[in-house]
Structures are given as C-alpha cells and as structure tokens.
Design a protein around this motif. Structure first.
Motif, PDB file in Angstrom:
ATOM      1  N   ASP A 110      -7.546  15.177  -6.167  1.00  0.00           N
ATOM      2  CA  ASP A 110      -8.912  15.224  -5.398  1.00  0.00           C
ATOM      3  C   ASP A 110      -8.920  15.308  -4.040  1.00  0.00           C
ATOM      4  OD1 ASP A 110     -11.674  15.560  -5.542  1.00  0.00           O
ATOM      5  OD2 ASP A 110     -12.074  13.447  -5.140  1.00  0.00           O
ATOM      6  N   GLN A 111      -9.434  16.152  -3.368  1.00  0.00           N
ATOM      7  CA  GLN A 111      -9.725  16.204  -1.756  1.00  0.00           C
ATOM      8  C   GLN A 111      -8.386  16.861  -1.218  1.00  0.00           C
ATOM      9  OE1 GLN A 111     -12.326  14.022   0.921  1.00  0.00           O
ATOM     10  NE2 GLN A 111     -11.646  12.301  -0.616  1.00  0.00           N
ATOM     11  N   SER A 112      -7.474  17.064  -1.917  1.00  0.00           N
ATOM     12  CA  SER A 112      -6.183  17.678  -1.496  1.00  0.00           C
ATOM     13  C   SER A 112      -5.628  18.962  -2.074  1.00  0.00           C
ATOM     14  CB  SER A 112      -4.861  16.690  -1.785  1.00  0.00           C
ATOM     15  OG  SER A 112      -4.904  15.719  -0.847  1.00  0.00           O
ATOM     16  N   ALA A 164       1.656  10.434  -4.794  1.00  0.00           N
ATOM     17  CA  ALA A 164       1.486  11.378  -3.959  1.00  0.00           C
ATOM     18  C   ALA A 164       2.612  12.136  -3.684  1.00  0.00           C
ATOM     19  CB  ALA A 164       0.566  10.893  -2.787  1.00  0.00           C
ATOM     20  N   ALA A 165       3.803  11.535  -3.860  1.00  0.00           N
ATOM     21  CA  ALA A 165       5.260  11.983  -3.208  1.00  0.00           C
ATOM     22  C   ALA A 165       5.355  13.473  -3.649  1.00  0.00           C
ATOM     23  CB  ALA A 165       6.319  11.136  -3.828  1.00  0.00           C
ATOM     24  N   LEU A 212      -9.458  16.366   9.886  1.00  0.00           N
ATOM     25  CA  LEU A 212      -8.878  17.278  10.676  1.00  0.00           C
ATOM     26  C   LEU A 212      -7.183  17.535   9.876  1.00  0.00           C
ATOM     27  CD1 LEU A 212      -9.547  16.726  14.225  1.00  0.00           C
ATOM     28  CD2 LEU A 212      -9.779  18.758  12.879  1.00  0.00           C
ATOM     29  N   VAL A 249      -7.472  24.043  11.543  1.00  0.00           N
ATOM     30  CA  VAL A 249      -6.465  23.387  10.968  1.00  0.00           C
ATOM     31  C   VAL A 249      -5.864  24.494   9.817  1.00  0.00           C
ATOM     32  CG1 VAL A 249      -5.532  21.511   9.271  1.00  0.00           C
ATOM     33  CG2 VAL A 249      -7.426  21.218  11.082  1.00  0.00           C
ATOM     34  N   GLU A 279       1.061   3.685  -3.123  1.00  0.00           N
ATOM     35  CA  GLU A 279       0.621   5.293  -2.949  1.00  0.00           C
ATOM     36  C   GLU A 279       1.503   6.355  -3.022  1.00  0.00           C
ATOM     37  OE1 GLU A 279      -1.692   8.244  -2.845  1.00  0.00           O
ATOM     38  OE2 GLU A 279      -2.529   6.078  -2.899  1.00  0.00           O
ATOM     39  N   PRO A 290      -6.976  12.623   1.985  1.00  0.00           N
ATOM     40  CA  PRO A 290      -7.930  12.328   0.840  1.00  0.00           C
ATOM     41  C   PRO A 290      -8.376  11.088   0.765  1.00  0.00           C
ATOM     42  CG  PRO A 290      -5.698  12.374  -0.236  1.00  0.00           C
ATOM     43  CD  PRO A 290      -5.624  12.535   1.379  1.00  0.00           C
ATOM     44  N   CYS A 336       2.491  21.551  15.235  1.00  0.00           N
ATOM     45  CA  CYS A 336       2.552  22.403  13.962  1.00  0.00           C
ATOM     46  C   CYS A 336       2.637  23.744  14.527  1.00  0.00           C
ATOM     47  CB  CYS A 336       1.158  22.078  13.285  1.00  0.00           C
ATOM     48  SG  CYS A 336       1.217  20.171  13.094  1.00  0.00           S
ATOM     49  N   MET A 362      -6.753  16.739   6.883  1.00  0.00           N
ATOM     50  CA  MET A 362      -7.065  16.704   5.351  1.00  0.00           C
ATOM     51  C   MET A 362      -6.440  15.319   4.437  1.00  0.00           C
ATOM     52  SD  MET A 362      -9.037  18.848   5.066  1.00  0.00           S
ATOM     53  CE  MET A 362      -9.100  18.987   3.299  1.00  0.00           C
ATOM     54  N   LEU A 407       6.350  19.163  12.139  1.00  0.00           N
ATOM     55  CA  LEU A 407       5.414  18.259  11.416  1.00  0.00           C
ATOM     56  C   LEU A 407       4.304  19.240  10.563  1.00  0.00           C
ATOM     57  CD1 LEU A 407       4.810  15.495  13.878  1.00  0.00           C
ATOM     58  CD2 LEU A 407       6.238  15.542  11.733  1.00  0.00           C
ATOM     59  N   PRO A 408       4.177  18.537   9.496  1.00  0.00           N
ATOM     60  CA  PRO A 408       3.008  19.446   8.623  1.00  0.00           C
ATOM     61  C   PRO A 408       1.573  19.223   9.315  1.00  0.00           C
ATOM     62  CG  PRO A 408       3.779  17.596   7.359  1.00  0.00           C
ATOM     63  CD  PRO A 408       4.391  17.854   8.586  1.00  0.00           C
ATOM     64  N   SER A 409       0.789  20.092   9.288  1.00  0.00           N
ATOM     65  CA  SER A 409      -0.566  19.962  10.111  1.00  0.00           C
ATOM     66  C   SER A 409      -1.597  19.314   9.247  1.00  0.00           C
ATOM     67  CB  SER A 409      -0.954  21.423  10.299  1.00  0.00           C
ATOM     68  OG  SER A 409      -1.290  22.276   9.518  1.00  0.00           O
ATOM     69  N   TYR A 410      -1.193  19.277   7.733  1.00  0.00           N
ATOM     70  CA  TYR A 410      -2.391  18.666   7.007  1.00  0.00           C
ATOM     71  C   TYR A 410      -1.720  18.024   5.690  1.00  0.00           C
ATOM     72  CZ  TYR A 410      -2.272  22.325   3.679  1.00  0.00           C
ATOM     73  OH  TYR A 410      -1.608  23.336   2.580  1.00  0.00           O
ATOM     74  N   MET A 456      -1.738  18.944  16.820  1.00  0.00           N
ATOM     75  CA  MET A 456      -1.517  19.783  16.019  1.00  0.00           C
ATOM     76  C   MET A 456      -0.822  21.098  16.536  1.00  0.00           C
ATOM     77  SD  MET A 456      -4.194  20.646  13.103  1.00  0.00           S
ATOM     78  CE  MET A 456      -4.809  19.021  12.850  1.00  0.00           C
ATOM     79  N   SER A 476      -3.616  26.677  11.575  1.00  0.00           N
ATOM     80  CA  SER A 476      -2.411  26.236  11.954  1.00  0.00           C
ATOM     81  C   SER A 476      -1.396  26.130  10.982  1.00  0.00           C
ATOM     82  CB  SER A 476      -2.422  24.930  13.033  1.00  0.00           C
ATOM     83  OG  SER A 476      -2.616  23.835  12.011  1.00  0.00           O
ATOM     84  N   LEU A 502       0.744  -1.247  -0.048  1.00  0.00           N
ATOM     85  CA  LEU A 502       0.062   0.053  -0.065  1.00  0.00           C
ATOM     86  C   LEU A 502       0.898   1.206   0.057  1.00  0.00           C
ATOM     87  CD1 LEU A 502      -2.753  -1.005   2.362  1.00  0.00           C
ATOM     88  CD2 LEU A 502      -3.057  -0.462   0.167  1.00  0.00           C
ATOM     89  N   TYR A 535       3.693  13.239   6.937  1.00  0.00           N
ATOM     90  CA  TYR A 535       2.248  13.442   6.928  1.00  0.00           C
ATOM     91  C   TYR A 535       1.588  12.470   7.561  1.00  0.00           C
ATOM     92  CZ  TYR A 535       3.330  17.445   3.287  1.00  0.00           C
ATOM     93  OH  TYR A 535       3.564  18.226   2.586  1.00  0.00           O
ATOM     94  N   VAL A 550      -5.466   5.552   0.536  1.00  0.00           N
ATOM     95  CA  VAL A 550      -4.828   6.352   1.893  1.00  0.00           C
ATOM     96  C   VAL A 550      -5.207   5.849   3.036  1.00  0.00           C
ATOM     97  CG1 VAL A 550      -5.389   8.879   2.633  1.00  0.00           C
ATOM     98  CG2 VAL A 550      -5.032   8.074   0.141  1.00  0.00           C
ATOM     99  N   TRP A 567      -1.124  15.125   2.509  1.00  0.00           N
ATOM    100  CA  TRP A 567      -0.862  13.716   2.015  1.00  0.00           C
ATOM    101  C   TRP A 567       0.575  13.684   1.393  1.00  0.00           C
ATOM    102  CZ3 TRP A 567      -1.619   9.346   3.752  1.00  0.00           C
ATOM    103  CH2 TRP A 567      -1.526   8.299   3.103  1.00  0.00           C
ATOM    104  N   GLY A 568       1.353  12.853   1.368  1.00  0.00           N
ATOM    105  CA  GLY A 568       2.575  12.912   0.820  1.00  0.00           C
ATOM    106  C   GLY A 568       3.611  11.962   1.512  1.00  0.00           C
ATOM    107  N   GLY A 569       4.702  12.569   1.857  1.00  0.00           N
ATOM    108  CA  GLY A 569       5.652  11.540   2.522  1.00  0.00           C
ATOM    109  C   GLY A 569       5.322  11.056   4.046  1.00  0.00           C
ATOM    110  N   ASN A 597       2.033  28.083  10.492  1.00  0.00           N
ATOM    111  CA  ASN A 597       3.408  27.358  10.385  1.00  0.00           C
ATOM    112  C   ASN A 597       4.046  27.499   9.017  1.00  0.00           C
ATOM    113  OD1 ASN A 597       2.478  25.179   8.800  1.00  0.00           O
ATOM    114  ND2 ASN A 597       2.492  23.905  10.656  1.00  0.00           N
ATOM    115  N   GLN A 622      -3.781   2.624   4.123  1.00  0.00           N
ATOM    116  CA  GLN A 622      -2.339   2.805   4.441  1.00  0.00           C
ATOM    117  C   GLN A 622      -2.315   3.511   6.183  1.00  0.00           C
ATOM    118  OE1 GLN A 622      -0.024   5.109   1.390  1.00  0.00           O
ATOM    119  NE2 GLN A 622       1.345   5.314   2.821  1.00  0.00           N
TER     120      GLN A 622
END
Lengths: 324, 545, 308
Positions: free
Chosen positions: B223-225, B26-27, C253, B256, B22, C257, C157, C255, C163-166, C153, B259, B18, C173, C98, C168-170, B263, C101
């Motif tokens: 989508d959604q991101s 997404a990277a 919270l 969120v 993924e 996906p 954050c 985010m 750390l990222p607060s939201y 958070m 925040s 997985l 996250y 997502v 999707w990636g590495g 940052n 995982q």
C-alpha cells in the motif's frame, strides 16, 4: 557585644569634626575638581533593555540579522509602492523572462514581475510571522502568567487545558481551521495563533513560578498592590526576556507553517502570493526556470537566517542566566 | 551519565527493533528487482499517486482503470492498434434490431489461479456488481444493459436484466437501446472471482485472493508504494505476452517521477509535469496521443443570459496563449467532440469542422464588438462574475481572468478543494465553472450526452444541472434523442454535427482544450498502447534485449 | 513514583477525551464529506446515499459521535472511507513502522551531529568555529524542507545518480529522507546544547573541577555535558512524537508509505475515521513521550523530584 568591647577598647572621639568650631576654617581645602564626585555612582544606571541593546550591538551576527530584517520590512513596504508593476498585473508578451534590467528577478508564468511579487509576498509572510508571534506572546504570557501566579486549582485546570492543546497535532488543527474559515491571510493568522500559544504559556508559567517567591514580589504585596497589578507590573516584565526569545523563534516557524500550507495547496489564495506559494510554484518548473524557485527560496532562507541570528543574540542579551 | 547512556541505548534498541521488523516485508521492494534479473523483461510504470480504491468494485477512477485493464480482460478488449476487438469472447452475433448480442466465450478460459472461467461466472459477476447491497461505484457503463439500472435500484428482479448465460460458453446481452459502439463498452465488462470477492472482504489486499483473468496477475501489493504484477500464464493469449513483470509504482509528485525516470528507476512515465515535457519533447522517448476528453467552462446561462456576452467571452480566450502559460501540451479546442473519436476512417473533429465551420476561436475584436452590441461597451454595466475552480486549477483561472479583463469582463476567482468542488458546483451559486470530461467510448455521444437536459434529476424530478434550459437546449435534446434510435451511421453523425452547432451557437459552455496524453518510454520498449481513454496497456509491449 | 504515573495517566485520559471530542466536531464542521467528493458525473446520487447510510453518515453528528465513541472503547477505530479495504488500525500498523523508523533514525542523526557541534561552539564561544557551527545549524532551520529535499534529489538522483529518488526498502532508500528530516532537529539540538553548555560552564562546580586540576576532557564530558544535556532531553520528548509520526512533505516527496501522508491525505479526502485514528494515535504518543521524558528526567537529575 560585651566581648567585642573587651577586645576593642572604646575609640576616642575623633579629634576633628565638621561641627567643631575649634577647627579653623582654613584647614578645610576643596578637593581637586576631578575627585569631587569620585564616590558618586557616576555611570548612569543602565536599564535592563539598554543593557540588552548594548550587548546586541556587540553581537555581529545579531546586528546583521536585525539590519536585514529592517531592510526586509522597508523592502516590503516601499517596493510595491514604487514599482512600475503590481503583483497581479499580467503581461502575456513577457512570460518566463529571465532576470534582466527590466525585471530584476525575472517574470513568472503570467509575465508578472517577480521582484514586485516577492516584495508583496514579504508583506504577507512577514505579517504572518510578526503578527502571530505578537499575538502568541500576549495570549501565552497572560495565560501562563495567570496560571503560574494563582497556582493551585486554577493552575491545575489551566495547565490541563494546555496539555490537551499540546497533544494535538498542530498541523491537523491548522489545516482543519483553514478549511473551516477559508484560505486567506486572516484564517492563517487565526489558525497559527490558536495552535502555537500554549508553548509560550507553559514557559511563562514556569518563569512566574520561579520568580513569584522572590523578595520583590513579596515587597509589592506588602505595599498593597493587587494581584493583577503585581502580575502585570512585576512578574511578567521580569520574566519577559526569555519569553521574547522564544517568541522570536516563533516568527520563522509561522512563516514556515504558511509555506507548508502552500505546499499542500491550501495556502493563501491567488493572485496574492506569499513566499511559500512563490517557492512552491517555482518548484514545479525548477529545472527550466530556476530563478522562479531560487529567489523566493532565498528570500525565505535569508530572512530565517536573520531571524534566527537575531533570536540567538536576543537570548544572549536578555536571558539573565546567560550573563558572562 | 551511565543512566543517560542507558537511555540512548534503549532508544537505539527501539530503532533496531523497528528496522528489524520493517526490513523483512519491505526488503523485496519491487523497484529493486526491476533491474531485470536473469534477462527478465520488466516494465516499471508510474502514473502519479496510488488510486484511492484498488479493486474494480469500489474504484471509479482513470488511474485504477489502467491497473484494471492490465489484470482483467473483458469480452472484448483494445487490440494492438487501439481498436476494440474480441477477447474472452471468440465470436459474437447481433440480432437485427441491434438489441440482442450473443457472445461465445472461449473454451480455454481460465482464472489466473488456473480455475476454469465460464459464462455463468460472467453472469454472476454482473449480478454481484449490480446488486444494490454491493454498492459498486463504477456503474455508468452498465446501464447500457437492459434493466441494469432498475435492478441496481432494487426495482426489478435479476431475471429481467439482459445479461444471461445461456450455457457454459454462451453469454447473451440485451441492450436497452441499439448501440453502435457496444463492442467498446464490452471492454469494461469483466468477470470477478466471486468465491473470493464475495466471501473475503479483504480480497483486494492480498495477491493470493486477487484473482483475475487479464494478461498480468498480481504477486505483491504494498500500500502506498506499488502494485507488482507478473505475466499470467493462464491468460488465453499468454504466448503473445512478452513482458515478464509489470510493476505499478506510485509517485505523488511529478518532479519526483521525473527524477525517477531520468535515473532509470522507472522506464515508463505517464504523469508528466512541465519539466518532463520540456526536457524530452524533442526526443524519441516522448510520445503524445490524444485522449477523448475536453476541458471546458460551464456557464450558468441563468446568470449570464445574453448569448452575445457568452460568445464574447469565448472569443476573448486565446487558447494557444493559455496553454503556453500553463505549460500544457493539449490541443486548443474549437468544439466539444475531441480528437480520437472517429467518423468512419476520419476524425469526427475534422469532418465536423468542415461541415459547420470553426465555432470557437480567439478574436478579441469580435469579442469587443459583440459586447457593445449587447449594450455593454467595454464591459460597462456588467457585474463581476464568480468563477469557480479547484485549487489545483488556479493557473488557468488567472490567465482567463486577465484575458477577459482585456474586453472589460471582470471575474472573481473562487478556488475550492477538489473534495468540495463538485458540491459547490451543484449549488449553481456561481456564474462560470471550470469543468472537464473524458469519454468512455469511440462515439461523439460519449462527450455530447453531457449537456442533455434530462441527464440528472433531483428527487422532485427537476433537472439537476439546470445551467442551460432555454429553447436551444431543447433543440439540442431533440437532436440527441434522435441519435439514440438512428441506426444509419452517416445520418447519426450528421445529427451530432447539428447538435454541436446548436450548443456552440448558444455557448452555454466554452471549449478550452482537447486532452493530449504524453508519456515517456525508455528506448527499447515497444508496443506500449496508450488508448484513447488515457489507459496504458502492456499486453503487446516488449523490451529489446 | 507509581502514584505519580497513575495520576499522569488519568490526566492523559481526560485530555484524550477532550482531544477526541474537539477533533470530531471540528472535522464535521468543515465543508464537504467523504462521499460528496469524487467525480460528480460518475456516481449515481442514489448510490452515494446508500454508501453514506452504510457508514452511518446520514445520522446527526452527535449520534455519529456516540457511535464512534462506543466503538472506540472496544478498540475499533473503524474502516477508512476512502481506502475501502483498510481499517484504520491496519493503516496505523503499516504506516507507523515506516514513519517511526525514519523518525528515530533522524533523531539519532540529529543527536550525533548536533551535540558535538553544540559543544564545540560553546567551548569556543565567539570564535570562527562557533560562528561556523551556528551557521550550519541555522541552515537546517532556514530552508524549507521541500526545497532541500528537491535539491538533494536533483544532485544525488539525477546529476549523480547514486541514490534512489523514492521508495521504501533497504538502507539506501533511507539516506535522503532521514537526512532531510534530521536537519531541523539537528539545528535545534546544536543550539540547545550550546546555550546550556554555556550556562553550565559558569557554575561553581565546574570551576571547582577545573581548579582541582582535572583534565579538561573530564571536565567537559563528565561534569558539563551530563548536566548540559538535560534541556536537550526535554526537547527530544515531543520531538520523538512529532518525527515518528511522519512528515508529510518528506513522505510525499520520497514516497515513503508512512503515516504523514495518510494524515494529510485523510484531511483532504475528509476520511473521518482516519483523521480521528491518526489524531488519537498522535495525541497518545505525544503524551506517552512527555511522560517518559519526565520519568527519565527524574532518573538523570536527582534535583528533580516528581512525587510532590
């Protein structure tokens, strides 16, 4: 038998016997007072529940939990009765007051006293937790009991029904039922009860299956009790310990479920508030007025702590398999 | 034990698979690139959650509009100062009767993939949007075009619609009525790359087929991101666009987003909660702009027929206190035309208040007086009214409930989910309804048209929103009808002032506040345009290096 | 064995059928619909009608049901009503990896932390270590997830932005969402391990092992743990399904996906096809996980015979 006689020659009649008049009365002496009942089972017989209670009393965490829950129930009952404020009474001259002598836990966006609201929220949240747990226990125990007791086709059909429920995403159903019935206490109770009972039912069935073959069940049958009587009088009471334990853990789940419903905005309707709605409202202004979030979150968390400790204690006490 | 280990191993492998499958797509998450590799100028923008539809055909919402107007540009667009000016049209003329508008389309017009864009593309796009089978949603601004509505309902042929390419670079639009603010409306008339839009139903999902003509073009859609864009080199004004990358990030929760702004993951934050307002209000990063929207309460005048009761309810509302309670940064409303709508160089709002006086304000004594005059001293004899709102708007409802309680008017709050709220609203089975509206163009009509009686009809021809149907309503309609034909601006504006006086005199709506938009922009970023519609434009933005 | 699996699969199919039917009608019974929503003033009622007709929503519910089932049999779950360019299959295909995982990682974390805690607390029953472990475990199920998530958070954050607060990636996250998500299962794993370790420790064979003079480590890991983990495995079955299909609060919270967000949003949008798709997927997944656990059980525990 013959062999035995061979090996141990017949013992002669005992020389003395109570009925033998040849023994003079005076040879009999009274036992000393302290030995009189030495053979009697002197300790009063301790019932299952009493035993459990004794065990719980020795369990510090469980006792803390129990005392806390009782205090919380008293808090929920009496604080709203005697508080100078009501849960819905607004005071626009006292918005967002920090905790003070006047408002123990501060005031919210409408100037409502948070202490009173938390006490009132305790009514809602505890009602949800306790009532849904109780209803679950009754429905689940009966359903699972019937399935386990009758077995065969009945069991098969009833358990397939449970399978359907178990594979349902319960959150979805709770939301759908809430939307269908409207956002109020009653719908939350119905929704949670409808989606939680199957766990208890499965567990009861397993319990019943394992004890219905035991001797006392057979004995009851021999004495002519009906199936229903056996189920209700013998099987369910004997399997109730583990069931109660798992139901104890249902109370926090139900309270959490309600908090989650508040989080997605379909919880209880204003101006009534549960702990979940209070925490959720507080969350939005967490950085500026932390006390609006901290107090309800504390109320939830401490109650959860108490309930879990109590549940653990109950498990140790009630589950016969866990006896030391 | 070994078997158990094997099981664990299996699970770990599943997890690894997985993770493996993924991380590939997404990277390259947009926000990570946002750091600005090699001195790139990157805007990381956020305005709440992802709009449900992400293309101009099916979308209908403000949130998407911000995306739309950064990647599409119309015949006109908003200039750096927020006023409509020519864009893909480089000159235009209007006929004397104000009906026929002739636009000359730039010779150097291109799509974002380099294909030429000419007047026929504009015409075909409009035909596609209006074609009944397309089922396009956002058509309310297209009805200014002659016969557009009829064509959309299948009642006439395309030939009769007033939107025609005369030659490759001339587009002629005929309007149904003279329209003083038509250049504002033209900002929303955009072309669609029909080769892809018509033939590929999935066009809006892939950057390769999402071909546009605005200052930015899409390079990645998750989508959604997020929705990730870069500068469009084929834009007619590409030299003036300073930003290299514009990334739209979707964040559902205000806390969120806050925040993320703190940052530095995002550098422009457009969906602010009370916390962001409180933290940044006194800093330079905080910007406030009025939007041409109003929040108001609609009263069902058949259920509350006495105008004195309605007025008493308006006088009982302490709008400043209400905004303090709900921690919002809007402007208390005393009328129905918000700030941001102009009367010449001045704000319509200010001139109108001078002319007809302030008509809605807080005066609890007056409210009590009116109630007893109406025969309900301290609210005695009044029924408990039903107040409906969305379940996200209950804070305001509770505060209002308490304010009305002070004069003895009791209301029950009945909240609904937003997805059923307007259905309930249409049933008319309520007394007071929470309502709001943001206009579309710089003219009082954009707000005042809402209360025209004939605005919507049921199938049998009866008016749909019959909340207000008395003689005053008819007078209001008469005044508004005049504004459609009146060409003298001063007279026209005076008609709007009269109309506002009529409606606030009868109080079928209680104004609550005018919208303010607040936005956080990191220091160093300049030229971000927040329009009076609430859209954010980055065409003129720059980042100091 | 294979007969058992076939039987279970058949039962699962029947269950699925009921699940689909109940959900379908319940969903249509709640007020509102996919296209009655929206901005009332923008949408022309005629357009709404046309759209509804295009999706077949103007037909009676039973007919819609028949249509849906016949399409479903062909593997077509339809298109989302709200996310107009997406089919339900696509949404599942993008959302599940997502959620899956995050869910798997959360379970792994829960097991890695929960099992040792449970062992320690069982071996030192009644000690401070036991109390400590139980308190840690209880924290996990005592604080609402959204509260924990926001606190973390705030710390990681904003106060100390590492750390990222939201998003999707590495790996980075994943840290916060996985941690938040693993808390409650970790607590439950700890409790389960503890109680079943206690139960096992009283068994005769453990006494035998000890009296044979085996080192304590061998007794604990080879003899006790192996048996004590059985209830944990039973617990993991449905948990895998629940966690891998996503948590709404966490996904909203942070985010992510994932599926959890689609799920709840679909309900509030009345996006019928997505609701159905998610329910079917979730139901099938739960049944599959339960079946796998039962089979795994048979392999691990020779006392369990599934072919009766």
């Amino acid at each position: 038998m013959a062999k035995k006689i061979d090996m141990f020659p017949a013992v002669p009649e005992p020389p003395y016997s109570m009925s033998d008049p040849a023994i003079p009365e005076e040879l009999f002496t009274d036992l000393p007072e302290e030995e009189k009942f030495s053979e009697q089972i002197n300790r009063p017989s301790i019932s299952y529940w009493k035993n459990a209670w004794m065990k719980i009393r020795r369990d510090k965490l469980a006792m803390i939990g129990l005392v806390f829950i009782i205090l919380m129930i008293l808090f929920a009952i009496f604080v709203p009765m005697f508080s100078p404020y009501t849960y819905e009474q607004q005071d626009h001259s006292a918005l967002y007051q920090p905790p003070s002598a006047q408002h123990l836990m501060g005031t919210d966006m409408f100037g409502r006293d948070q202490f009173t609201r938390i006490a009132y929220g305790a009514r809602i949240s505890l009602t949800i937790g306790l009532v849904s747990a109780a209803v679950n226990m009754v429905i689940g125990a009966l359903y699972g009991g019937i399935a386990g007791f009758f077995g065969g086709k009945v069991d098969m059909v009833m358990m397939r029904v449970v399978d359907v429920f178990a594979s349902v995403p319960s959150l979805l159903y709770i939301i759908l039922i809430m939307l269908f019935l409207g956002s109020n206490l009653r719908s939350i109770l119905i929704a949670i009860c409808l989606t939680y009972w199957f766990g208890t039912a499965r567990q009861t069935r397993a319990q019943i299956l394992s004890i219905r073959e035991q001797d006392f069940a057979l004995a009851a049958k021999v004495t002519g009790e009906t199936d229903l009587q056996i189920l209700v009088r013998h099987l369910i009471p004997n399997s109730i310990g583990p069931i109660i334990v798992s139901v104890t853990f249902l109370v926090p789940s139900a309270i959490f479920e309600e908090a989650f419903l508040s989080f997605i905005g379909i919880g209880i309707t204003v101006p009534v508030a549960s702990w979940g709605t209070l925490a959720n409202d507080g969350m939005k202004v967490m950085g500026m007025y932390p006390y609006l979030m901290i107090f309800p979150a504390l109320a939830i968390s401490l109650t959860m702590f108490a309930l879990n400790f109590l549940g653990d204690g109950l498990r140790d006490a009630l589950d016969s398999r866990l006896k030391k | 034990m070994k078997k158990f280990l094997a099981l664990l191993l299996c699970m770990a492998m599943v997890a690894a698979v997985l993770v493996g499958c993924e991380s590939a797509p997404a990277a390259s998450g947009g926000s990570e690139e946002g750091a600005g590799v090699g001195g790139e100028k990157v805007i990381e923008y956020c305005n709440g959650p992802q709009p449900e539809a992400m293309d101009p055909v099916t979308s209908n919402y403000l949130a998407y509009s911000t995306v739309e107007y950064n990647i599409y540009t119309g015949l006109t667009h908003l200039g750096p100062n927020g006023v409509a000016e020519l864009a893909y049209a480089d000159e235009y003329s209007v006929s004397d009767d104000g009906l026929v508008w002739t636009f000359h389309i730039r010779e150097d017009s291109h799509w974002s993939n380099g294909d030429p864009l000419d007047a026929t593309d504009w015409e075909k796009s409009m035909e596609y949007l209006l074609r009944p089978e397309t089922n396009a949603r956002a058509l309310d601004l297209l009805v200014y075009i002659k016969n557009a509505e009829k064509y959309n309902l299948g009642e006439c042929t395309w030939d009769e619609v007033g939107y025609k390419a005369i030659d490759d670079h001339t587009l002629q639009i005929t309007t149904a009525n003279p329209c003083a603010y038509f250049l504002d409306i033209c900002c929303t008339y955009i072309p669609l790359h029909l080769d892809t839009v018509e033939n590929n139903p999935d066009w809006a999902k892939n950057p390769e087929t999402y071909i546009t003509n605005g200052p930015f073009r899409v390079i990645k859609i998750v989508d959604q991101s997020g929705f990730y864009c870069e500068k469009n080199p084929y834009y007619y004004n590409a030299e003036e666009v300073k930003i290299d990358k514009l990334n739209f990030n979707w964040i559902d929760d205000q806390a969120v987003e806050f925040s993320a702004y703190v940052n530095g993951t995002i550098n422009v934050s457009d969906n602010l909660g009370p916390q962001s307002d409180a933290t940044y209000a006194s800093t330079e990063e905080y910007h406030k702009a009025s939007r041409i929207g109003v929040r108001y309460l609609t009263i069902n005048t058949e259920h509350i027929p006495d105008v004195r009761v309605r007025k008493a309810m308006s006088y009982a509302v302490d709008r400043n206190m209400l905004l303090t309670i709900t921690q919002e940064t809007h402007e208390p409303a005393n009328g129905l035309v918000p700030y941001g709508i102009h009367w010449g160089d001045k704000q319509f709002r200010e001139v109108a208040d001078e002319k007809h006086g302030v008509l809605a304000y807080y005066d609890i004594e007056k409210a009590k007086e009116l109630l007893s005059e109406a025969g309900y001293p301290n609210g005695e004899g009044l029924p408990t009214y039903t107040y409906i709102c969305k379940n996200t708007d209950t804070a305001r409802a509770q505060a209002l409930q308490d304010m009305w309680k002070q004069i003895g008017v009791n209301v029950d709050i009945v909240p609904y989910e937003s997805s059923v709220y307007w259905d309930v609203f249409d049933t008319e089975d309520w007394d007071i309804g929470d309502d709001n509206w943001t206009g579309d163009y710089d003219d009082p009509n954009t707000n005042l048209f809402l209360w025209e009686e004939y605005r919507e009809h049921n199938d049998d021809g009866s008016p749909k929103d019959a909340h207000w149907v008395n003689d005053q309503a008819k007078e209001y309609d008469r005044l508004l009808k005049q504004t459609y034909v009146e060409t003298n601006n001063e007279t026209r504006m005076n008609l709007f002032v009269q109309a506002e006086t009529v409606i606030l005199g009868d109080m079928p709506v209680i104004p609550i506040y005018y919208y303010n938009d607040t936005i956080l922009i990191k220091p160093g970023i300049t030229g971000v345009l927040k329009s009076y519609l609430g859209h954010c434009f980055f065409e003129y933005a720059d980042i100091a290096s | 064995m294979s007969r058992y699996i076939v039987k279970r699969l058949a039962a699962a199919f029947i269950s699925m059928f009921f699940l689909i039917t109940i959900t379908f009608f319940l969903m249509h019974a709640i007020p509102g619909g996919p296209f009655s929503a929206g901005e009332r003033k923008n949408l022309n009622p005629k357009i709404v009608e046309a759209i509804r007709a295009r999706y077949g929503l103007d037909q009676p519910v039973w007919k819609q049901y028949v249509n849906y089932i016949s399409k479903l049999i062909q593997g077509d779950m339809g298109v989302s009503y709200k996310k107009t360019n997406y089919t339900v299959n696509e949404l599942l295909a993008t959302g599940f990896p997502v959620s899956g995982q995050v869910g798997i990682l959360a379970i792994v974390v829960a097991l890695i932390l929960g099992i040792p805690l449970g062992i320690i607390s069982a071996l030192k029953r009644g000690s401070l270590a036991d109390m400590g472990a139980m308190v840690i475990a209880t924290i996990g199920i005592s604080i609402p997830t959204f509260v924990i998530a926001l606190l973390l958070m705030y710390v990681f954050c904003m106060k100390w932005p590492v750390l990222p607060s939201y998003g999707w990636g590495g790996i980075k996250y994943l840290i916060l969402p996985v941690f938040c998500m693993s808390l409650s299962p970790m607590a439950n794993v700890t409790r389960l391990t503890r109680s079943s370790m206690l139960e096992v420790s009283r068994q005769e064979y453990i006494k035998t092992a000890r009296s044979k003079g085996l080192p304590e480590g061998v007794v604990i890991f080879k003899h006790m743990l192996k048996n004590a983990l059985l209830p944990v495995i039973t617990y993991i079955g449905p948990l895998v399904a629940a966690l891998m299909t996503g948590s709404f609060a966490i996904e909203r919270l942070f985010m992510l996906p994932g599926m959890g967000r689609y799920f709840v949003n679909a309900v509030s949008d009345r996006d019928y096809t997505v609701i159905m798709g998610m329910t079917i997927f979730y139901g099938a997944f739960v049944m599959l996980c339960t079946l796998l656990v039962d089979i795994a059980y048979a392999f691990i525990d020779p006392r369990v015979r599934i072919t009766r």
